[in-house]
Motif scaffolding. Sequence first.
Motif, PDB file in Angstrom:
ATOM      1  N   LEU A   1       6.027   5.869  -4.725  1.00  0.00           N
ATOM      2  CA  LEU A   1       4.589   5.701  -4.989  1.00  0.00           C
ATOM      3  C   LEU A   1       3.777   5.737  -3.700  1.00  0.00           C
ATOM      4  N   LYS A   2       4.465   5.588  -2.569  1.00  0.00           N
ATOM      5  CA  LYS A   2       3.810   5.618  -1.252  1.00  0.00           C
ATOM      6  C   LYS A   2       2.644   4.639  -1.163  1.00  0.00           C
ATOM      7  N   LEU A   3       2.869   3.429  -1.675  1.00  0.00           N
ATOM      8  CA  LEU A   3       1.847   2.382  -1.619  1.00  0.00           C
ATOM      9  C   LEU A   3       1.817   1.774  -0.223  1.00  0.00           C
ATOM     10  N   ASP A   4       0.698   1.119   0.097  1.00  0.00           N
ATOM     11  CA  ASP A   4       0.621   0.528   1.430  1.00  0.00           C
ATOM     12  C   ASP A   4       1.528  -0.704   1.505  1.00  0.00           C
ATOM     13  N   PRO A   5       1.940  -1.068   2.709  1.00  0.00           N
ATOM     14  CA  PRO A   5       2.942  -2.136   2.883  1.00  0.00           C
ATOM     15  C   PRO A   5       2.557  -3.451   2.203  1.00  0.00           C
ATOM     16  N   ALA A   6       1.260  -3.791   2.215  1.00  0.00           N
ATOM     17  CA  ALA A   6       0.839  -5.051   1.601  1.00  0.00           C
ATOM     18  C   ALA A   6       1.113  -5.033   0.097  1.00  0.00           C
ATOM     19  N   GLU A   7       0.806  -3.907  -0.535  1.00  0.00           N
ATOM     20  CA  GLU A   7       1.023  -3.808  -1.981  1.00  0.00           C
ATOM     21  C   GLU A   7       2.515  -3.788  -2.301  1.00  0.00           C
ATOM     22  N   CYS A   8       3.304  -3.103  -1.457  1.00  0.00           N
ATOM     23  CA  CYS A   8       4.757  -3.094  -1.654  1.00  0.00           C
ATOM     24  C   CYS A   8       5.303  -4.519  -1.583  1.00  0.00           C
ATOM     25  N   ALA A   9       4.831  -5.265  -0.594  1.00  0.00           N
ATOM     26  CA  ALA A   9       5.289  -6.644  -0.412  1.00  0.00           C
ATOM     27  C   ALA A   9       4.879  -7.497  -1.607  1.00  0.00           C
ATOM     28  N   ARG A  10       3.652  -7.280  -2.095  1.00  0.00           N
ATOM     29  CA  ARG A  10       3.178  -8.061  -3.231  1.00  0.00           C
ATOM     30  C   ARG A  10       4.062  -7.794  -4.452  1.00  0.00           C
ATOM     31  N   ARG A  11       4.363  -6.517  -4.673  1.00  0.00           N
ATOM     32  CA  ARG A  11       5.200  -6.183  -5.832  1.00  0.00           C
ATOM     33  C   ARG A  11       6.598  -6.768  -5.683  1.00  0.00           C
ATOM     34  N   ALA A  12       7.145  -6.678  -4.478  1.00  0.00           N
ATOM     35  CA  ALA A  12       8.487  -7.234  -4.253  1.00  0.00           C
ATOM     36  C   ALA A  12       8.495  -8.715  -4.614  1.00  0.00           C
ATOM     37  N   ASP A  13       7.504  -9.448  -4.103  1.00  0.00           N
ATOM     38  CA  ASP A  13       7.438 -10.886  -4.385  1.00  0.00           C
ATOM     39  C   ASP A  13       7.279 -11.148  -5.879  1.00  0.00           C
ATOM     40  N   THR A  14       6.355 -10.419  -6.491  1.00  0.00           N
ATOM     41  CA  THR A  14       6.078 -10.616  -7.911  1.00  0.00           C
ATOM     42  C   THR A  14       7.331 -10.433  -8.758  1.00  0.00           C
ATOM     43  N   TYR A  15       8.052  -9.317  -8.522  1.00  0.00           N
ATOM     44  CA  TYR A  15       9.138  -8.991  -9.441  1.00  0.00           C
ATOM     45  C   TYR A  15      10.435  -9.714  -9.095  1.00  0.00           C
TER      46      TYR A  15
END
Lengths: 220, 261
Positions: free
Chosen positions: B117-131
Amino acid sequence: MEHVWDFSALLNNKQLLLIGLRNTLILAAVCLGLGLFFGMLVGAARYSKKPLLYWPSTVFVEVFRNTPVLVQIMWFFFAFPIISPFDIDAFSAATLGLTLNTTAFSSEIYRAGIRSIERGQWEAGKALGMSYGEQLRRVILPQAVQRMLPAFMNRAVELLKMTSLASVIAYPELMYQAKIISTIEFNPIEMYTSVALMFFAIVFPLALLVQRFELKHKAR
Amino acid sequence: MEEVLRIEDLHKSFADLAVLKGIDLAVNRGETIVILGASGSGKSTLLRCVNFMEIPSSGRIVMNGRAVGRAVDGKQTYSEKELTRLRARVGMVFQHFNLFPHMTARENVMEGPRTVLKLDPAECARRADTYLDKVGLAWKADAHPSELSGGQQQRIAIARALAMEPEVMLFDEATSALDPELVGEVLGTMKELADEGMTMLIVTHELGFAYTVADRVLFLSEGRILEQGTPAEVLTYPTQEGTKNFLRGHGSFRLPEPQLD
């Protein structure tokens, strides 16, 4: 007849030997770099389902794996210039022979390394929506390279030793320099003993490193 | 009800072996469908055709009202690029987890958002934490797969698929490779997802799970849907002989209700 060991002639020709050592290392480094790079391409071509990629690469690998390196080097120095439009010096001929040989062997290492990764890893990348290139780069290669490392280091060891073959076409690497010095100074015993020791001093630590890598890998 | 996925007259053969012989199925948003059947009945192949891990021999997959591929001379043809994009919208969980062993749990979960998805690092981190949190393994974020139990690995694999925020999740025998005592935690995670309204297609042998969680149960036999309906219809009052035989086989050794208090 009792031989009196005399290394003074060796010290007098220190400069020539150092040039030889430098050339040996340069030749090995260049051929290793090029061989690993082209090996990756040839390895990929041998994976291809396209006959135009698969067959030439397969023939290439089999030819270079199954003929002596000495013959390859001689061929590139004495035979190749006759059919090629440009002249070829000793360094180029040695580089061609050794690089193509290393390419052939390392392409097999890449192939075996990639093949050793379970299909599920490709599938997991694919299911996430990765392209083939992304699967290879992000999932397969990082794992495969770790498994390939000992084999590549073995190639480096072999390659270092094979550079001495370039002496037959007068490329001034360590072996050739020793031959020159020994004919001038009449000291083949000291010269070839020293060259053997110099090779050993370079290759043995590398070989030890390979062994440690292999042990570590097995332990996992 | 909004339709997310429709499978139309799906056929799949491997060389001479016809595995799927005409499957039609419409899946509504939020629906949990469990697919049952004997081994070799085509259930895994059906799942793998939905996200084009296998290319259907004929028939169509329609996602959100749009058919995947283009019809050329009456046959669907697919571009690799289109399939890659489609797979990013469909999550898949495998029998053998297939986590990336060279990455930590957290990196596994971030890999899709980051590379695909080539999301920015902050969004990647948020998703990692969420899931990671969703599957209850935030505390194992920095562990490598080899340091996790099978059940934990499978939950991370679920988180990895969820991090793509897919429209449909496919579970291909997600608990079949687990030790019996680890099956519960994975089924629990899957039930939570179903309760939250995730659209799910589940191939499993856990009949109890199918009964409790499924909105609809399909019974596959020899590449066709032999019977479908609510869990009670298919599992309690089956009408087809094939379904009855299957259930007989599964019920041959049954516990009476264990008294656990």
